[in-house]
Design a protein around this motif. Structure first.
Motif, PDB file in Angstrom:
ATOM      1  N   LEU A   1      -0.444  -5.755  -0.039  1.00  0.00           N
ATOM      2  CA  LEU A   1      -0.762  -7.044  -0.632  1.00  0.00           C
ATOM      3  C   LEU A   1      -0.744  -6.919  -2.161  1.00  0.00           C
ATOM      4  N   ALA A   2      -1.398  -5.880  -2.629  1.00  0.00           N
ATOM      5  CA  ALA A   2      -1.455  -5.662  -4.066  1.00  0.00           C
ATOM      6  C   ALA A   2      -0.061  -5.362  -4.609  1.00  0.00           C
ATOM      7  N   GLN A   3       0.666  -4.579  -3.865  1.00  0.00           N
ATOM      8  CA  GLN A   3       2.036  -4.274  -4.283  1.00  0.00           C
ATOM      9  C   GLN A   3       2.845  -5.555  -4.423  1.00  0.00           C
ATOM     10  N   ALA A   4       2.731  -6.365  -3.387  1.00  0.00           N
ATOM     11  CA  ALA A   4       3.515  -7.592  -3.373  1.00  0.00           C
ATOM     12  C   ALA A   4       3.154  -8.483  -4.552  1.00  0.00           C
ATOM     13  N   MET A   5       1.898  -8.448  -4.948  1.00  0.00           N
ATOM     14  CA  MET A   5       1.483  -9.312  -6.036  1.00  0.00           C
ATOM     15  C   MET A   5       2.081  -8.884  -7.370  1.00  0.00           C
TER      16      MET A   5
ATOM     17  N   ALA B   1       8.025  -8.700  -7.278  1.00  0.00           N
ATOM     18  CA  ALA B   1       8.532 -10.045  -7.037  1.00  0.00           C
ATOM     19  C   ALA B   1       8.611 -10.390  -5.557  1.00  0.00           C
ATOM     20  N   ASN B   2       8.496  -9.383  -4.719  1.00  0.00           N
ATOM     21  CA  ASN B   2       8.705  -9.658  -3.295  1.00  0.00           C
ATOM     22  C   ASN B   2       7.610  -9.107  -2.404  1.00  0.00           C
ATOM     23  N   SER B   3       7.496  -9.703  -1.250  1.00  0.00           N
ATOM     24  CA  SER B   3       6.420  -9.335  -0.337  1.00  0.00           C
ATOM     25  C   SER B   3       6.917  -8.501   0.844  1.00  0.00           C
TER      26      SER B   3
END
Lengths: 359, 359
Positions: A65-69, A72-74
């Motif tokens: 989740l943190a990475q995705a934030m 640019a991508n989830s």
DNA sequence: CTGAAAGCGCTAACAG
DNA sequence: CTGTTAGCGCTTTCAG
């Protein structure tokens, strides 16, 4: 060998193994840990080892989740389909799931259960979740939804349906159905019937219906001379629905049936066949029936179903590939058409050479 | 009426409508916007209106990723199953999807395709994604995986399988199978056969197999006198696999078949029936066959399948409910057993009163 | 090659 | 009733 909280299962909160905890353990900075994980900078073998050891020891798992934030991508893909219990959709889904997995993508599945009104709300949920794209399988794309997705910059791929300006991969339903009718005509069938769901909600059904009409026309058969039934109930229960529908054929004349009934689904064909059997009407001698989708069981029933086969896994895979392509941002829209095949078995007899001729 | 970027579809980045943009537009603080959205504080009607207007105007959609990071939960549920193309699993999944939707939960679906080795990796992916829980359907829970999930504090619910200390909801496979054998015996069937996948990888198959053995014993039939075949190939293709297996019955003696063959799946039953038909062996006169799962088509084939019915939707729903319960943290583990029903149709004849007697 | 600092978008205290 | 502040866990310049 690590000491977990001895209470065993706990509430949460113990999952506080963050990147900085790891960093502390390894005696380095969080950013360094990030770098070794993502290979985003060159790291001395020594510190790399320390970091890896700490990760191992602490059982560190990055928080996606943190990475995705930050990024640019989830790596989240939304897949929206009509009915996961249908073999067609299940196969498409299975294939997309498989492809996504290879890329570390994960899929958020939405089953619409043929309820169009739920669409908007469900899509909004996917958007909130920051999916990187949405693949729709089947149905009839809602312009409003498509536009919304475009506005928020989420790529859309359509499977077995289409919309102006949106990439799609479809089976060649219209052509196949037209060919089917011609082939049937050539095989000697003169009067036709059609049984399927109302075509308004599904592009692929519409295409098949159009193909049916074109085929009829090509063979010089008037649509009015055919018995065509569209029943809403087939969306919910194809078998029982078709079984019930059989009476409408009898109701018309008395004992007069079309030479062949074309359907939109193997289950519908099977429901019809079961009803015919119950009434003592022999298939295909008295009346032939053609299914659609080549369900796994279709060759194991009696009479074995003559039907249309298509590679749903390929459709799923192609959709996924178009999605990835869309992400990489070429911006171009692609339309792929996948072939279908007439599979002749027992429920409608057609000489091989006729089928081949129309290939 | 809002002016979107006129270029239409764009890359991303235009989705910069964050809560603070909304706040600025409305002339309030971000937290105020948050409050009106979540109803987490009382707001004057006036500012509330301004905020709502701004949200509307900007087409603001909260970022669920960011929300999840701040809060303790992601509203993400992982569902792991063996084969989405199987009717059993599809029904369970459909039901979970439906329940989850009502709660604004969203499901991350994993199809294991019966490949146990992929499990660990897939679960790690789900953990990275911060799922609030994982529901496993079918298969045979991997202790290591279960323990891992417990350690990181993610609740696990098991569907149609079980593991010590983990909440589960199972069909009463063993009891049902035992009862089935007894009922069949009572109906006059004396020699038995069993066809199914190897039971090691699936708790529910194991339970059925155990029930089968118990039933045999209760009826005074020796297991050695039965023809029991377990075939790995059935995992991948039940119909074709079963069709091929039929020969093993013939190979043994000459023209000697068990009175009745019990199977683990309707498709297997149907494959057997198709093979029998091909060999001119009448079902159920010469040999009876019993399926499992009451697939939708089972009553529309000929002979209609005698089989076991169960409410997969209820199983799915119950799993979801246990998940929610686990979240609310009672900490207790619950085991639910769901009944199954013997559905007598044509492929194996049993008088109603016998079935009722064993109810 | 490594670290410090900023900030993704949001919410939860806590003040005012 | 509303705003300020801090920080969830991570990545990413940018310095050193």
């Amino acid at each position: 060998m690590t000491a977990y909280n001895r209470s065993g299962i706990e509430k949460k909160k113990n999952k506080n193994v963050t990147i900085s905890v790891v960093a502390k353990e390894a005696g380095v900075a969080p950013s360094t840990v990030s770098h070794v994980i993502n290979g985003t900078a060159s790291i001395s073998e020594e510190t790399r080892k320390k970091v890896l050891a700490a990760i191992e020891k602490l059982h560190y798992t990055p928080n996606a989740l943190a990475q995705a934030m930050r990024q640019a991508n989830s790596r989240l893909l939304g897949v929206v389909l009509q009915d996961i219990s249908g073999e067609f959709y299940a196969r498409c889904a299975a294939s997309i799931l498989e492809e996504a997995e290879k890329d570390n993508y994960v899929v958020l599945l939405c089953d619409m259960s043929y309820q169009r009104k739920k669409m908007k709300q469900r899509i909004e949920e996917l958007v909130k979740r920051q999916v990187d794209g949405v693949v729709f399988i089947g149905g009839n794309p809602d312009g409003e939804v498509i536009r919304y997705l475009s506005q928020v910059g989420i790529p859309v791929i359509l499977g077995d349906c289409s919309y102006k300006g949106i990439s799609s991969v479809e089976f060649d339903n219209e052509t196949t159905m037209e060919r089917l009718v011609c082939v049937l005509f050539e095989a000697g069938y003169r009067s036709f019937g059609y049984v399927g769901e109302p075509v308004g909600l599904q592009d692929n059904l519409k295409a098949r219906w159009n193909g049916y009409k074109k085929g009829l026309e090509a063979c010089g058969i008037r649509l009015e001379d055919c018995v065509n039934v569209f029943d809403e109930a087939l969306y919910k229960s194809k078998l029982a629905g078709a079984y019930a529908i059989f009476d409408s054929f009898d109701a018309k004349g008395s004992g007069e049936y079309p030479d062949v009934i074309v359907t939109s689904n193997d289950k519908i064909a099977q429901g019809l066949i079961a009803a015919a059997r119950q009434k003592g009407i022999e298939i295909p001698q008295k009346m032939a029936v053609v299914g659609f989708d080549n369900s796994e069981i279709s060759q194991y029933v009696s009479p074995a179903l003559t039907t249309i086969a298509q590679d749903e896994r390929l459709l799923g895979k192609s959709c996924y590939e178009l999605f990835r392509e869309a992400l990489s941002g070429s911006g171009k829209t692609t339309h792929i058409f996948l072939p279908q095949k007439i599979v002749v078995r027992e429920s409608a007899l057609i000489a091989d050479e006729i089928v081949e001729r129309y290939h």
